[in-house]
Design an enzyme around this catalytic site. Structure first.
Site, PDB file in Angstrom:
ATOM      1  N   LYS A  11     -71.119 -32.794  77.624  1.00  0.00           N
ATOM      2  CA  LYS A  11     -71.326 -33.034  76.184  1.00  0.00           C
ATOM      3  C   LYS A  11     -70.716 -31.922  75.361  1.00  0.00           C
ATOM      4  O   LYS A  11     -70.525 -30.791  75.846  1.00  0.00           O
ATOM      5  CB  LYS A  11     -72.813 -33.165  75.843  1.00  0.00           C
ATOM      6  CG  LYS A  11     -73.673 -31.911  76.087  1.00  0.00           C
ATOM      7  CD  LYS A  11     -73.816 -30.958  74.911  1.00  0.00           C
ATOM      8  CE  LYS A  11     -74.658 -29.737  75.285  1.00  0.00           C
ATOM      9  NZ  LYS A  11     -74.520 -28.548  74.510  1.00  0.00           N
ATOM     10  N   ALA A 102     -73.508 -28.550  79.136  1.00  0.00           N
ATOM     11  CA  ALA A 102     -74.613 -29.218  79.833  1.00  0.00           C
ATOM     12  C   ALA A 102     -74.238 -29.714  81.234  1.00  0.00           C
ATOM     13  O   ALA A 102     -74.746 -30.739  81.685  1.00  0.00           O
ATOM     14  CB  ALA A 102     -75.164 -30.378  78.986  1.00  0.00           C
ATOM     15  N   GLY A 103     -73.373 -28.964  81.914  1.00  0.00           N
ATOM     16  CA  GLY A 103     -72.939 -29.383  83.253  1.00  0.00           C
ATOM     17  C   GLY A 103     -74.101 -29.535  84.227  1.00  0.00           C
ATOM     18  O   GLY A 103     -74.228 -30.566  84.894  1.00  0.00           O
ATOM     19  N   GLY A 104     -74.936 -28.513  84.322  1.00  0.00           N
ATOM     20  CA  GLY A 104     -76.081 -28.574  85.235  1.00  0.00           C
ATOM     21  C   GLY A 104     -77.054 -29.673  84.830  1.00  0.00           C
ATOM     22  O   GLY A 104     -77.563 -30.416  85.676  1.00  0.00           O
ATOM     23  N   ASP A 138     -81.720 -30.552  77.563  1.00  0.00           N
ATOM     24  CA  ASP A 138     -80.521 -31.394  77.417  1.00  0.00           C
ATOM     25  C   ASP A 138     -80.496 -32.590  78.385  1.00  0.00           C
ATOM     26  O   ASP A 138     -79.643 -33.469  78.256  1.00  0.00           O
ATOM     27  CB  ASP A 138     -79.257 -30.567  77.708  1.00  0.00           C
ATOM     28  CG  ASP A 138     -78.850 -29.685  76.539  1.00  0.00           C
ATOM     29  OD1 ASP A 138     -79.391 -29.890  75.437  1.00  0.00           O
ATOM     30  OD2 ASP A 138     -77.993 -28.806  76.734  1.00  0.00           O
TER      31      ASP A 138
HETATM   32  P1  ATP Z   1     -76.230 -26.082  78.509  1.00  0.00           P
HETATM   33  O1  ATP Z   1     -75.083 -26.572  77.706  1.00  0.00           O
HETATM   34  O2  ATP Z   1     -77.227 -27.165  78.891  1.00  0.00           O
HETATM   35  O3  ATP Z   1     -76.857 -24.823  77.993  1.00  0.00           O
HETATM   36  P2  ATP Z   1     -74.367 -24.849  80.265  1.00  0.00           P
HETATM   37  O4  ATP Z   1     -73.183 -25.756  80.273  1.00  0.00           O
HETATM   38  O5  ATP Z   1     -74.288 -23.668  79.332  1.00  0.00           O
HETATM   39  O6  ATP Z   1     -75.642 -25.694  79.950  1.00  0.00           O
HETATM   40  P3  ATP Z   1     -74.499 -24.963  83.125  1.00  0.00           P
HETATM   41  O7  ATP Z   1     -73.090 -25.320  83.456  1.00  0.00           O
HETATM   42  O8  ATP Z   1     -75.507 -26.039  83.254  1.00  0.00           O
HETATM   43  O9  ATP Z   1     -74.608 -24.275  81.694  1.00  0.00           O
HETATM   44  O10 ATP Z   1     -74.856 -23.727  84.071  1.00  0.00           O
HETATM   45  C1  ATP Z   1     -75.769 -22.698  83.734  1.00  0.00           C
HETATM   46  C2  ATP Z   1     -76.227 -22.014  85.023  1.00  0.00           C
HETATM   47  O11 ATP Z   1     -77.065 -22.929  85.736  1.00  0.00           O
HETATM   48  C3  ATP Z   1     -75.105 -21.666  85.981  1.00  0.00           C
HETATM   49  O12 ATP Z   1     -74.682 -20.349  85.806  1.00  0.00           O
HETATM   50  C4  ATP Z   1     -75.684 -21.919  87.358  1.00  0.00           C
HETATM   51  O13 ATP Z   1     -76.105 -20.712  87.942  1.00  0.00           O
HETATM   52  C5  ATP Z   1     -76.921 -22.779  87.136  1.00  0.00           C
HETATM   53  N1  ATP Z   1     -76.841 -24.142  87.726  1.00  0.00           N
HETATM   54  C6  ATP Z   1     -77.861 -24.770  88.308  1.00  0.00           C
HETATM   55  N2  ATP Z   1     -77.518 -26.004  88.701  1.00  0.00           N
HETATM   56  C7  ATP Z   1     -76.230 -26.167  88.363  1.00  0.00           C
HETATM   57  C8  ATP Z   1     -75.313 -27.244  88.504  1.00  0.00           C
HETATM   58  N3  ATP Z   1     -75.655 -28.387  89.111  1.00  0.00           N
HETATM   59  N4  ATP Z   1     -74.088 -27.093  88.000  1.00  0.00           N
HETATM   60  C9  ATP Z   1     -73.738 -25.933  87.373  1.00  0.00           C
HETATM   61  N5  ATP Z   1     -74.558 -24.885  87.233  1.00  0.00           N
HETATM   62  C10 ATP Z   1     -75.796 -24.988  87.722  1.00  0.00           C
END
Ligand code: ATP
Length: 289
Positions: A11, A102-104, A138
């Site tokens: 997203k 929001a990858g995780g 999210d």
């Molecule tokens: P948001 O936009 O929801 O704040 P984000 O994109 O900033 O999320 P993510 O890519 O979800 O952040 O990753 C944040 C941390 O979560 C990573 O540094 C990793 O250690 C941890 N993590 C746990 N599960 C996952 C996953 N399936 N994919 C990626 N990171 C993950």
């Protein structure tokens, strides 16, 4: 053994404002979320035993119980005792990590969706969204998808009409941002510029492209862009190279530029690469519902 493959879409925040803090320290937000066609792919296969095994194409992503995909399996086991067996989950990572996309969360949503199918749990989408809030603010949106206004701590979702077709140039600068640290720093900043979220929502509702472009904004730039000047630099390069606007998504550091169909996106792509401003460059369109 049965197996399912699920796409976990990322997203972007077309707008993000922080409008208050709750007594428990959580932040009240007002955001416009847009699902994009940049996706991880999860392959989930049942196992004979009850173990949960995760593998991922990026070796810096944890594959233990701290992975949100793992947590999603445990969540469903709590809600459906005895019905969710062991699984092998392979994550083909395409969404930049720790980047505000929001990858995780999207991986977790994909596991909730996938296990519902694999183990015939019979959950409706609303129920999946409701329980998945436990995994992160999210996650419900990652199941909802499309264009939405998100309020509360991010859990209240109101569907908005689909935005007009456009292309995004997404750049992850070579720095990583912790969402928790960003919000903690935000509490100490006094001079912030709040984007006008009502104006952005009205523009989307009336299909006013100029209004959408001029009202995009992210209040968290006052923290992350201040700390990492590369963010303003990327925004300037994108605009100089023809982006209609460029803003940071989530707590950053990812920046996306908006291009209209027919615009030359390659110039900005090349320039950002040439100047070494990026650790990952992607182009994609919005996922429209
Ligand atoms: P948001 O936009 O929801 O704040 P984000 O994109 O900033 O999320 P993510 O890519 O979800 O952040 O990753 C944040 C941390 O979560 C990573 O540094 C990793 O250690 C941890 N993590 C746990 N599960 C996952 C996953 N399936 N994919 C990626 N990171 C993950």
């Amino acid at each position: 053994m049965s197996e399912i493959t699920v796409n976990a879409l990322g997203k972007l925040n077309l707008g993000l404002d922080v409008v208050g803090t709750l007594p428990n320290g959580y932040h009240r937000v007002d955001m416009v979320m847009q699902t994009v066609k940049l996706a991880d792919t999860l392959t989930i296969a049942t196992r004979e035993d009850s173990e949960i095994h995760i593998t991922c194409t990026k070796d810096f992503v944890p594959v233990d119980e701290s992975n949100l995909a793992y947590k999603a399996v445990l969540l469903l086991r709590r809600h459906f005792p005895g019905r969710v067996g062991g699984v092998d989950i392979h994550i083909k990572k395409m969404i930049p990590v720790a980047a505000g996309m929001a990858g995780g969360s999207s991986d977790a949503a994909a596991v909730v969706y996938g296990l519902n199918e694999l183990f015939s749990l019979g959950m409706k989408k609303n129920f999946m969204m409701q329980i998945s809030l436990e995994l992160g603010a999210d996650v419900p949106f990652c199941l909802f998808r499309g264009t939405a206004r998100s309020t509360g701590i991010g859990e209240r979702l109101e569907r908005l009409p689909a935005i007009p077709q456009m292309r995004f140039l997404i750049t992850k600068p070579p720095v990583s941002v912790s969402t928790a640290e960003c919000y903690a720093a935000f509490d100490k900043v006094s001079d912030v510029i709040h984007p006008d979220m009502d104006a952005l929502v009205n523009a989307i509702s009336s299909g006013d492209m100029d209004g959408i472009l001029s009202n995009m904004g992210n209040v968290l730039e006052s923290v992350t862009a201040k700390k990492y000047p590369v963010i303003e630099e990327i925004k300037s390069v994108m605009r100089e190279c023809g982006a209609r606007n460029a803003v940071m998504t989530g707590s950053g550091p990812t920046v996306f530029g908006v291009f209209m169909p027919g615009d030359d996106i390659d110039k900005a792509y090349g320039e950002i690469g040439k100047r070494g401003l990026s650790k990952g460059l992607y182009t994609c369109g919005p996922y429209l519902i």
